[in-house]
Design a protein around this motif. Structure first.
Motif, PDB file in Angstrom:
ATOM      1  N   ALA A   1      -4.884  79.154  16.986  1.00  0.00           N
ATOM      2  CA  ALA A   1      -4.602  78.364  15.713  1.00  0.00           C
ATOM      3  C   ALA A   1      -3.881  79.235  14.573  1.00  0.00           C
ATOM      4  N   MET A   2      -4.517  80.408  14.396  1.00  0.00           N
ATOM      5  CA  MET A   2      -4.147  81.216  13.430  1.00  0.00           C
ATOM      6  C   MET A   2      -2.826  81.653  13.627  1.00  0.00           C
ATOM      7  N   PHE A   3      -2.491  82.116  15.034  1.00  0.00           N
ATOM      8  CA  PHE A   3      -1.096  82.805  15.408  1.00  0.00           C
ATOM      9  C   PHE A   3      -0.058  81.426  15.469  1.00  0.00           C
ATOM     10  N   ALA A   4      -0.450  80.363  15.536  1.00  0.00           N
ATOM     11  CA  ALA A   4       0.418  79.120  15.728  1.00  0.00           C
ATOM     12  C   ALA A   4       1.282  79.101  14.455  1.00  0.00           C
ATOM     13  N   ALA A   5       0.215  79.103  13.349  1.00  0.00           N
ATOM     14  CA  ALA A   5       0.907  79.057  11.898  1.00  0.00           C
ATOM     15  C   ALA A   5       1.909  80.060  11.696  1.00  0.00           C
ATOM     16  N   ALA A   6       1.611  81.449  12.173  1.00  0.00           N
ATOM     17  CA  ALA A   6       2.544  82.760  12.179  1.00  0.00           C
ATOM     18  C   ALA A   6       3.731  82.388  12.848  1.00  0.00           C
ATOM     19  N   MET A   7       3.523  82.149  14.148  1.00  0.00           N
ATOM     20  CA  MET A   7       4.650  81.939  14.978  1.00  0.00           C
ATOM     21  C   MET A   7       5.692  80.674  14.643  1.00  0.00           C
ATOM     22  N   THR A   8       5.219  79.693  13.959  1.00  0.00           N
ATOM     23  CA  THR A   8       6.357  78.596  13.975  1.00  0.00           C
ATOM     24  C   THR A   8       6.865  78.737  12.755  1.00  0.00           C
ATOM     25  N   ALA A   9       6.597  79.531  11.859  1.00  0.00           N
ATOM     26  CA  ALA A   9       7.096  79.688  10.481  1.00  0.00           C
ATOM     27  C   ALA A   9       7.667  81.156  10.072  1.00  0.00           C
ATOM     28  N   GLN A  10       6.500  81.773   9.928  1.00  0.00           N
ATOM     29  CA  GLN A  10       6.771  83.050   9.257  1.00  0.00           C
ATOM     30  C   GLN A  10       7.510  83.986  10.247  1.00  0.00           C
ATOM     31  N   LEU A  11       7.346  83.820  11.590  1.00  0.00           N
ATOM     32  CA  LEU A  11       8.011  84.800  12.572  1.00  0.00           C
ATOM     33  C   LEU A  11       9.263  84.478  13.083  1.00  0.00           C
TER      34      LEU A  11
ATOM     35  N   HIS B   1      -0.503  75.329  24.049  1.00  0.00           N
ATOM     36  CA  HIS B   1       0.373  74.223  23.590  1.00  0.00           C
ATOM     37  C   HIS B   1       0.145  73.314  22.290  1.00  0.00           C
ATOM     38  N   ASP B   2      -1.225  72.641  22.873  1.00  0.00           N
ATOM     39  CA  ASP B   2      -1.940  71.949  21.940  1.00  0.00           C
ATOM     40  C   ASP B   2      -1.971  72.463  20.433  1.00  0.00           C
ATOM     41  N   VAL B   3      -2.283  73.737  20.228  1.00  0.00           N
ATOM     42  CA  VAL B   3      -2.800  74.367  19.081  1.00  0.00           C
ATOM     43  C   VAL B   3      -1.174  74.390  18.351  1.00  0.00           C
ATOM     44  N   LEU B   4      -0.250  74.773  19.140  1.00  0.00           N
ATOM     45  CA  LEU B   4       0.886  75.116  18.432  1.00  0.00           C
ATOM     46  C   LEU B   4       1.538  73.644  18.056  1.00  0.00           C
ATOM     47  N   MET B   5       1.257  72.550  18.656  1.00  0.00           N
ATOM     48  CA  MET B   5       1.886  71.175  18.322  1.00  0.00           C
ATOM     49  C   MET B   5       0.906  70.552  17.162  1.00  0.00           C
ATOM     50  N   ASN B   6      -0.228  70.965  17.105  1.00  0.00           N
ATOM     51  CA  ASN B   6      -0.966  70.521  16.082  1.00  0.00           C
ATOM     52  C   ASN B   6      -1.578  71.363  14.854  1.00  0.00           C
ATOM     53  N   LEU B   7      -1.289  72.555  15.164  1.00  0.00           N
ATOM     54  CA  LEU B   7      -1.561  73.604  13.893  1.00  0.00           C
ATOM     55  C   LEU B   7      -3.013  73.564  13.503  1.00  0.00           C
ATOM     56  N   ARG B   8      -3.887  73.689  14.571  1.00  0.00           N
ATOM     57  CA  ARG B   8      -5.397  73.309  14.316  1.00  0.00           C
ATOM     58  C   ARG B   8      -6.006  73.681  15.559  1.00  0.00           C
ATOM     59  N   PRO B   9      -7.111  74.110  15.573  1.00  0.00           N
ATOM     60  CA  PRO B   9      -7.963  74.397  17.054  1.00  0.00           C
ATOM     61  C   PRO B   9      -8.261  73.212  17.835  1.00  0.00           C
ATOM     62  N   MET B  10      -8.162  73.092  19.037  1.00  0.00           N
ATOM     63  CA  MET B  10      -8.432  72.094  19.858  1.00  0.00           C
ATOM     64  C   MET B  10      -9.910  71.796  19.751  1.00  0.00           C
ATOM     65  N   PRO B  11     -10.388  70.355  19.646  1.00  0.00           N
ATOM     66  CA  PRO B  11     -11.613  70.002  19.595  1.00  0.00           C
ATOM     67  C   PRO B  11     -12.216  70.424  20.922  1.00  0.00           C
ATOM     68  N   SER B  12     -13.608  70.796  21.112  1.00  0.00           N
ATOM     69  CA  SER B  12     -14.414  71.142  22.241  1.00  0.00           C
ATOM     70  C   SER B  12     -14.335  70.110  23.375  1.00  0.00           C
ATOM     71  N   SER B  13     -14.366  68.682  23.093  1.00  0.00           N
ATOM     72  CA  SER B  13     -14.298  67.852  23.848  1.00  0.00           C
ATOM     73  C   SER B  13     -12.857  67.556  24.960  1.00  0.00           C
ATOM     74  N   ASP B  14     -12.006  68.496  24.239  1.00  0.00           N
ATOM     75  CA  ASP B  14     -10.591  68.347  24.862  1.00  0.00           C
ATOM     76  C   ASP B  14     -10.547  69.600  25.584  1.00  0.00           C
ATOM     77  N   ILE B  15     -11.142  70.740  25.206  1.00  0.00           N
ATOM     78  CA  ILE B  15     -11.095  71.761  26.088  1.00  0.00           C
ATOM     79  C   ILE B  15     -11.975  71.524  27.238  1.00  0.00           C
ATOM     80  N   GLU B  16     -12.982  71.008  27.330  1.00  0.00           N
ATOM     81  CA  GLU B  16     -13.855  70.469  28.504  1.00  0.00           C
ATOM     82  C   GLU B  16     -13.174  69.690  29.299  1.00  0.00           C
TER      83      GLU B  16
END
Length: 198
Positions: free
Chosen positions: A103-113, A171-186
């Motif tokens: 999630a942290m790197f998604a923000a950096a890679m979509t705009a700042q980089l 992919h999910d984190v890049l699209m939503n710019l937030r961590p994925m819920p644990s239920s989705d990981i499972e």
């Protein structure tokens, strides 16, 4: 997300690893606030409470400084072998560990980089590969242990399938710019990853 940045005012002299860490933290904060295109060695030096020649002594080029700052930021997210004895539990645990970092790197890679990729002629995949080699070897180790235990069919384990749960998380984190819920990981592990291997 900002790492600790330096306050203005007099500084005691720092050397070695302490100085380099302060410069990398300052570079990360500059990247997050200004983006790659506007990041300068002078700005990093000012934020770190030192001079531009000090930055130049450690890094000859801005893209190398930024890559090292990204690597340092990534080190703040622990990544350890869960070794639960189960591929499912190991994979869920590894995905949970990677979740906030992605999630942290998604923000950096979509705009700042964006300017970084244009200037260096590289892709996000190439930058990712340069930053996660050590972590990827742990992911491979966890999966190969499951083959040795007879938990999954090694004949079905291709490089793409091994990467699949981590690619879906990223992919999910890049699209939503937030961590994925644990239920989705499972859900990824239980309904996509494991059925392909058993």
């Amino acid at each position: 997300m900002h790492l600790a940045s330096s306050d203005s005012g007099p500084r005691r002299r720092r050397h070695g690893a302490e100085l380099k860490a302060a410069l990398l933290d300052a570079a990360w904060d500059e990247l997050m606030e200004r983006g790659y295109a506007a990041l300068t060695f002078a700005g990093v030096a000012h934020r770190a409470g030192t001079s531009r020649p000090v930055v130049n002594r450690h890094w000859a080029a801005k893209d190398v400084l930024v890559r090292d700052a990204l690597a340092r930021a990534g080190d703040r997210f622990p990544f350890a072998d869960p070794d639960t004895g189960s591929l499912r539990e190991d994979t869920v645990a590894l995905l949970e560990q990677l979740n906030d970092g992605f999630a942290m790197f998604a923000a950096a890679m979509t705009a700042q980089l964006a300017a970084y990729f244009e200037e260096t002629g590289t892709t996000p995949a190439e930058l990712r590969a340069s930053l996660i080699d050590q972590r990827w070897s742990l992911i491979e180790s966890v999966t190969h242990r499951a083959v040795e235990r007879g938990e999954i069919d090694g004949a079905k384990l291709t490089p793409r399938i091994m990467r699949l749960p981590y690619d879906l998380l990223r992919h999910d984190v890049l699209m939503n710019l937030r961590p994925m819920p644990s239920s989705d990981i499972e859900e990824i592990v239980d309904t996509v990853f494991l059925p392909l291997l058993t």
